[in-house]
Design a protein around this motif. Structure first.
Motif, PDB file in Angstrom:
ATOM      1  N   TYR A  18       0.832  -1.204   0.000  1.00  0.00           N
ATOM      2  CA  TYR A  18       0.000   0.000   0.000  1.00  0.00           C
ATOM      3  C   TYR A  18       0.873   1.263   0.000  1.00  0.00           C
ATOM      4  CZ  TYR A  18      -3.941  -3.058   0.902  1.00  0.00           C
ATOM      5  OH  TYR A  18      -4.886  -4.038   0.781  1.00  0.00           O
ATOM      6  N   VAL A  19       1.918   1.254   0.821  1.00  0.00           N
ATOM      7  CA  VAL A  19       2.812   2.408   0.888  1.00  0.00           C
ATOM      8  C   VAL A  19       3.566   2.570  -0.431  1.00  0.00           C
ATOM      9  CG1 VAL A  19       4.855   3.352   2.033  1.00  0.00           C
ATOM     10  CG2 VAL A  19       3.012   2.360   3.399  1.00  0.00           C
ATOM     11  N   ARG A  20       4.064   1.460  -0.971  1.00  0.00           N
ATOM     12  CA  ARG A  20       4.790   1.538  -2.245  1.00  0.00           C
ATOM     13  C   ARG A  20       3.884   2.045  -3.361  1.00  0.00           C
ATOM     14  NH1 ARG A  20       8.930  -3.297  -3.364  1.00  0.00           N
ATOM     15  NH2 ARG A  20       9.490  -1.784  -4.963  1.00  0.00           N
ATOM     16  N   GLY A  63      15.933  13.496   7.305  1.00  0.00           N
ATOM     17  CA  GLY A  63      16.224  12.645   8.455  1.00  0.00           C
ATOM     18  C   GLY A  63      15.010  12.279   9.286  1.00  0.00           C
ATOM     19  N   SER A  64      13.874  12.902   9.025  1.00  0.00           N
ATOM     20  CA  SER A  64      12.658  12.567   9.776  1.00  0.00           C
ATOM     21  C   SER A  64      12.133  11.214   9.304  1.00  0.00           C
ATOM     22  CB  SER A  64      11.602  13.653   9.593  1.00  0.00           C
ATOM     23  OG  SER A  64      11.210  13.741   8.239  1.00  0.00           O
ATOM     24  N   THR A  65      11.312  10.597  10.135  1.00  0.00           N
ATOM     25  CA  THR A  65      10.809   9.257   9.838  1.00  0.00           C
ATOM     26  C   THR A  65       9.302   9.156  10.057  1.00  0.00           C
ATOM     27  OG1 THR A  65      11.169   8.444  12.099  1.00  0.00           O
ATOM     28  CG2 THR A  65      13.008   8.211  10.553  1.00  0.00           C
ATOM     29  N   LEU A  66       8.719   8.174   9.411  1.00  0.00           N
ATOM     30  CA  LEU A  66       7.336   7.753   9.654  1.00  0.00           C
ATOM     31  C   LEU A  66       7.347   6.230   9.725  1.00  0.00           C
ATOM     32  CD1 LEU A  66       4.992   9.743   7.202  1.00  0.00           C
ATOM     33  CD2 LEU A  66       4.984   9.825   9.693  1.00  0.00           C
ATOM     34  N   THR A  67       6.701   5.699  10.731  1.00  0.00           N
ATOM     35  CA  THR A  67       6.630   4.250  10.882  1.00  0.00           C
ATOM     36  C   THR A  67       5.181   3.807  10.886  1.00  0.00           C
ATOM     37  OG1 THR A  67       8.693   4.210  12.132  1.00  0.00           O
ATOM     38  CG2 THR A  67       7.261   2.296  12.352  1.00  0.00           C
ATOM     39  N   GLU A  68       4.911   2.801  10.076  1.00  0.00           N
ATOM     40  CA  GLU A  68       3.556   2.265   9.931  1.00  0.00           C
ATOM     41  C   GLU A  68       2.530   3.383   9.767  1.00  0.00           C
ATOM     42  OE1 GLU A  68       2.868  -0.398  13.227  1.00  0.00           O
ATOM     43  OE2 GLU A  68       4.474  -1.742  12.607  1.00  0.00           O
ATOM     44  N   PRO A  69       2.764   4.287   8.799  1.00  0.00           N
ATOM     45  CA  PRO A  69       1.857   5.435   8.670  1.00  0.00           C
ATOM     46  C   PRO A  69       0.493   5.041   8.123  1.00  0.00           C
ATOM     47  CG  PRO A  69       3.361   5.381   6.824  1.00  0.00           C
ATOM     48  CD  PRO A  69       3.793   4.279   7.759  1.00  0.00           C
ATOM     49  N   LYS A  70      -0.520   5.761   8.573  1.00  0.00           N
ATOM     50  CA  LYS A  70      -1.838   5.650   7.961  1.00  0.00           C
ATOM     51  C   LYS A  70      -1.750   6.318   6.598  1.00  0.00           C
ATOM     52  CE  LYS A  70      -4.195   5.890  12.356  1.00  0.00           C
ATOM     53  NZ  LYS A  70      -4.929   6.714  13.279  1.00  0.00           N
ATOM     54  N   ASP A  71      -2.595   5.894   5.663  1.00  0.00           N
ATOM     55  CA  ASP A  71      -2.578   6.489   4.325  1.00  0.00           C
ATOM     56  C   ASP A  71      -2.703   8.005   4.405  1.00  0.00           C
ATOM     57  OD1 ASP A  71      -2.307   4.051   3.105  1.00  0.00           O
ATOM     58  OD2 ASP A  71      -4.366   3.940   2.374  1.00  0.00           O
ATOM     59  N   ALA A  87      -5.701   9.782  -6.502  1.00  0.00           N
ATOM     60  CA  ALA A  87      -6.442   8.621  -6.002  1.00  0.00           C
ATOM     61  C   ALA A  87      -6.085   7.398  -6.843  1.00  0.00           C
ATOM     62  CB  ALA A  87      -7.940   8.883  -6.072  1.00  0.00           C
ATOM     63  N   ALA A  88      -6.113   6.236  -6.213  1.00  0.00           N
ATOM     64  CA  ALA A  88      -5.812   4.996  -6.920  1.00  0.00           C
ATOM     65  C   ALA A  88      -6.962   4.622  -7.845  1.00  0.00           C
ATOM     66  CB  ALA A  88      -5.572   3.868  -5.922  1.00  0.00           C
ATOM     67  N   THR A  89      -6.613   4.135  -9.023  1.00  0.00           N
ATOM     68  CA  THR A  89      -7.631   3.609  -9.930  1.00  0.00           C
ATOM     69  C   THR A  89      -8.050   2.225  -9.443  1.00  0.00           C
ATOM     70  OG1 THR A  89      -6.028   2.497 -11.366  1.00  0.00           O
ATOM     71  CG2 THR A  89      -6.556   4.813 -11.883  1.00  0.00           C
ATOM     72  N   PHE A  90      -9.125   1.703 -10.000  1.00  0.00           N
ATOM     73  CA  PHE A  90      -9.580   0.372  -9.621  1.00  0.00           C
ATOM     74  C   PHE A  90      -8.483  -0.654  -9.897  1.00  0.00           C
ATOM     75  CE2 PHE A  90     -11.540  -3.702 -10.764  1.00  0.00           C
ATOM     76  CZ  PHE A  90     -12.171  -3.995  -9.564  1.00  0.00           C
ATOM     77  N   GLY A  91      -7.849  -0.565 -11.047  1.00  0.00           N
ATOM     78  CA  GLY A  91      -6.789  -1.513 -11.400  1.00  0.00           C
ATOM     79  C   GLY A  91      -5.614  -1.449 -10.438  1.00  0.00           C
ATOM     80  N   GLN A  92      -5.254  -0.240 -10.016  1.00  0.00           N
ATOM     81  CA  GLN A  92      -4.162  -0.084  -9.053  1.00  0.00           C
ATOM     82  C   GLN A  92      -4.532  -0.703  -7.709  1.00  0.00           C
ATOM     83  OE1 GLN A  92      -3.884   4.168  -9.467  1.00  0.00           O
ATOM     84  NE2 GLN A  92      -1.974   4.036 -10.648  1.00  0.00           N
ATOM     85  N   LYS A  93      -5.778  -0.538  -7.307  1.00  0.00           N
ATOM     86  CA  LYS A  93      -6.227  -1.134  -6.050  1.00  0.00           C
ATOM     87  C   LYS A  93      -6.171  -2.656  -6.118  1.00  0.00           C
ATOM     88  CE  LYS A  93      -9.339   2.648  -4.801  1.00  0.00           C
ATOM     89  NZ  LYS A  93     -10.741   3.043  -4.628  1.00  0.00           N
ATOM     90  N   VAL A  94      -6.584  -3.219  -7.245  1.00  0.00           N
ATOM     91  CA  VAL A  94      -6.548  -4.675  -7.422  1.00  0.00           C
ATOM     92  C   VAL A  94      -5.110  -5.181  -7.346  1.00  0.00           C
ATOM     93  CG1 VAL A  94      -6.943  -6.556  -9.070  1.00  0.00           C
ATOM     94  CG2 VAL A  94      -8.719  -4.829  -8.690  1.00  0.00           C
ATOM     95  N   MET A  95      -4.187  -4.485  -8.018  1.00  0.00           N
ATOM     96  CA  MET A  95      -2.794  -4.919  -8.011  1.00  0.00           C
ATOM     97  C   MET A  95      -2.211  -4.898  -6.601  1.00  0.00           C
ATOM     98  SD  MET A  95      -2.074  -5.932 -11.000  1.00  0.00           S
ATOM     99  CE  MET A  95      -0.312  -6.008 -11.148  1.00  0.00           C
ATOM    100  N   VAL A  96      -2.582  -3.927  -5.793  1.00  0.00           N
ATOM    101  CA  VAL A  96      -2.083  -3.857  -4.422  1.00  0.00           C
ATOM    102  C   VAL A  96      -2.611  -5.035  -3.612  1.00  0.00           C
ATOM    103  CG1 VAL A  96      -2.190  -2.548  -2.264  1.00  0.00           C
ATOM    104  CG2 VAL A  96      -1.673  -1.380  -4.398  1.00  0.00           C
ATOM    105  N   VAL A  97      -3.877  -5.356  -3.768  1.00  0.00           N
ATOM    106  CA  VAL A  97      -4.459  -6.489  -3.037  1.00  0.00           C
ATOM    107  C   VAL A  97      -3.755  -7.786  -3.421  1.00  0.00           C
ATOM    108  CG1 VAL A  97      -6.537  -7.895  -2.772  1.00  0.00           C
ATOM    109  CG2 VAL A  97      -6.695  -5.408  -2.647  1.00  0.00           C
ATOM    110  N   GLN A  99      -0.773  -8.216  -4.118  1.00  0.00           N
ATOM    111  CA  GLN A  99       0.583  -8.276  -3.568  1.00  0.00           C
ATOM    112  C   GLN A  99       0.598  -8.706  -2.105  1.00  0.00           C
ATOM    113  OE1 GLN A  99       2.173  -4.410  -4.466  1.00  0.00           O
ATOM    114  NE2 GLN A  99       1.541  -4.654  -6.578  1.00  0.00           N
ATOM    115  N   ASP A 100      -0.571  -8.851  -1.514  1.00  0.00           N
ATOM    116  CA  ASP A 100      -0.635  -9.282  -0.123  1.00  0.00           C
ATOM    117  C   ASP A 100      -0.044 -10.693  -0.021  1.00  0.00           C
ATOM    118  OD1 ASP A 100      -1.557 -10.408   2.373  1.00  0.00           O
ATOM    119  OD2 ASP A 100      -2.989  -8.759   2.471  1.00  0.00           O
ATOM    120  N   PRO A 101       0.881 -10.909   0.905  1.00  0.00           N
ATOM    121  CA  PRO A 101       1.508 -12.228   1.036  1.00  0.00           C
ATOM    122  C   PRO A 101       0.518 -13.360   1.286  1.00  0.00           C
ATOM    123  CG  PRO A 101       2.655 -10.611   2.392  1.00  0.00           C
ATOM    124  CD  PRO A 101       1.441  -9.934   1.839  1.00  0.00           C
TER     125      PRO A 101
END
Length: 147
Positions: A18-20, A63-71, A87-97, A99-101
């Protein structure tokens, strides 16, 4: 901002895709480093996060960081740096899903059970899930090949 963001992640973390995807859509230059394959990176993440190997962890050029950020948190930060966050397109949303391990895991389990028991429907379902998981990972696999 010309220096890339460093994104530390794990191949097994379901939040990393999701972050990528958000970074990719925004056109933000970033370097992805897997703490699953890089011990020094894991130690760096643990240093940033007080002993926890929490991912995704982003390190910005300042040098600042964010860890486990919310969208919303990451989107606000990117907008503050001058990036457009479409905003993500429908196809982009499908591709992210895809990629879930877990998709890869269930595909392997269904396929193995189907082969072991002769249940062709499970073998086919597992094969389809494995193919979809592979398709979801293909864009990043191609990017890795360019390095």
């Amino acid at each position: 901002m010309t220096d890339p963001i460093v994104l530390y992640g794990s191949d097994l973390c379901p939040d990393v895709p999701y972050v990528r995807a958000l970074l990719d859509r925004s056109g933000v230059p970033y370097n992805y480093i897997s703490i699953s394959r890089d011990k020094a990176a894991k130690e760096k993440v643990m240093e940033i996060n007080r002993g926890n190997a929490s991912v995704p962890t982003l390190v910005f050029p300042d040098g600042s960081t964010l860890t486990e950020p919310k969208d919303s948190e990451l989107m606000a930060r990117l907008r503050g740096l001058g990036y457009d966050v479409p905003a993500a397109t429908f196809g982009q949303k499908v591709m992210v899903v895809l990629q879930d391990p877990k998709i890869l895991l269930f595909g392997a389990i269904f396929f193995a059970i189907g082969v072991a028991t002769g249940e062709h429907s499970l073998t086919i379902a597992g094969g389809v899930l494995l193919a979809l998981a592979g398709a979801g990972r293909l864009p990043w696999a191609l990017d890795r090949g360019r390095d």
